[in-house]
Design an enzyme around this catalytic site. Sequence first.
Site, PDB file in Angstrom:
ATOM      1  CE  LYS A  95      -4.525   0.676   0.438  1.00  0.00           C
ATOM      2  NZ  LYS A  95      -5.545  -0.343   0.106  1.00  0.00           N
TER       3      LYS A  95
HETATM    4  N1  GLU Z   1      -7.348  -0.130  -3.125  1.00  0.00           N
HETATM    5  C1  GLU Z   1      -8.071  -1.346  -3.357  1.00  0.00           C
HETATM    6  C2  GLU Z   1      -8.042  -2.211  -2.116  1.00  0.00           C
HETATM    7  O1  GLU Z   1      -7.832  -1.742  -1.037  1.00  0.00           O
HETATM    8  C3  GLU Z   1      -7.615  -2.055  -4.623  1.00  0.00           C
HETATM    9  C4  GLU Z   1      -6.214  -2.562  -4.599  1.00  0.00           C
HETATM   10  C5  GLU Z   1      -5.738  -3.113  -5.943  1.00  0.00           C
HETATM   11  O2  GLU Z   1      -6.556  -3.301  -6.833  1.00  0.00           O
HETATM   12  O3  GLU Z   1      -4.540  -3.359  -6.044  1.00  0.00           O
HETATM   13  O4  GLU Z   1      -8.282  -3.384  -2.178  1.00  0.00           O
END
Ligand code: GLU
Length: 431
Positions: free
Chosen positions: A116
């Site tokens: 993240k």
């Molecule tokens: N931000 C989204 C999540 O928390 C998508 C993450 C992604 O597709 O890599 O799952």
Amino acid sequence: MALVKAIKSSKPPKQGMLKNVMAQFEAASKLVNLNPNIKKILEVTNNELIIYFPVRMDNGTIEIFKGYRVQHNNALGPYKGGLRYHPTIDIDSVKALAMWMTWKTSLAGLPYGGAKGGIQMDTSKYSTAELERITRRFTYALGENIGPEHDIPAPDVNTNAQTMAWIADTYMSTKSPSERSKNQHVVTGKPIGSGGLEGRDRATGYGVFLTIKYWAKHKNVNLKGKTFIVQGFGNVGYWAAYFLEQEGAKMVGAQDAYASITYEDGINVSQLLEYTKTNQGSIEGYPNATSIDKDAFFGLSCDILIPAALGNQITVDNAPAIKAFLIAEGANGPTTVEAEQILLEKGVEIIPDILCNSGGVIGSYFEWLQNRNGELWQLDDILTKLDKKIKDVFRKVLETSKSKKIDMRSAAYVLAIKRIENAYVQRGIFP
Ligand code: GLU
């Protein structure tokens, strides 16, 4: 979520997501009797990157931004996870969100690890041109710490397809001409004309809806006429509400960073969306509903509660007042461990985030495959594939929860952790 008007709550939500994810992991490790050596690996993040980078503002001055990318674990494949632009972004929150991605991708059976990132900022203070320069400079600063086979960002709170297009373009521009096209899958969640997947916009919200649908089916609950409230009317909240409304359920409350509204007879989801487009993305002042106090929101009478905003929203302070019989976690980490205890004791069921909102990263996986193979998938096929995947994962969580007599979050963790443990057992630890 709209870039134009960011969440600017006067009081940023309390942090402590890291504490929650660690407590959840600790409890789950005991349930699976996790190998203590593998536990040591999963307790820490592989890489934590903090970068300060300069960006020229519209008025000619330079502002320094603080960007993050945390790569938690890649035992199952390249790091995967969104980029969030928000004032509450700090190293601990990014670590927590990266860990949740590891569990989420593992549970969904995807060939990914967890990561993240984001920038600590209030997007409402910047013009679109500034946001573009901030994003491009951040991408440049990240350099080879991201990559289509290494670490693949995606949208999250206050980032969207446009943000991903800027990232893809910047990243590809740093490659030699012959290498550019094959790097398109450095990010997912791109606009459809630029390698994006049909339906990726609704993938998370659709997945939230599907988990509610399969839960209801299992419980013999008819969704027609059931009431729900949504916290966060961004991409996830809107689409979850849209599909629930299609199924005959009624939205009786919505909340964003600016306002909380309710209407017993039902708030029309599309009308509310149209209204937000004329109101800088906010539901504030929507004429066909009553405005209520922010703290009264979770206590509204309803059957289903969908937190689809930030982490740590359902706490010991508001959990006792919750009337819903089901909480579907569209957001990451919306419920604190202490609040969850209260809710489970009250008999409230929770579809955990790592299952409930996994439609987003599953959609991302489809986009990544599409780009990698030079294919273009059709919306119908994509939604069918997504449905099949969510149905399968939901069934596994349910079965584990029943056979082990544990709640759905614990069951989801058991499955997620076992898959990673298995990979480590098979491969061993280098050297
Ligand atoms: N931000 C989204 C999540 O928390 C998508 C993450 C992604 O597709 O890599 O799952």
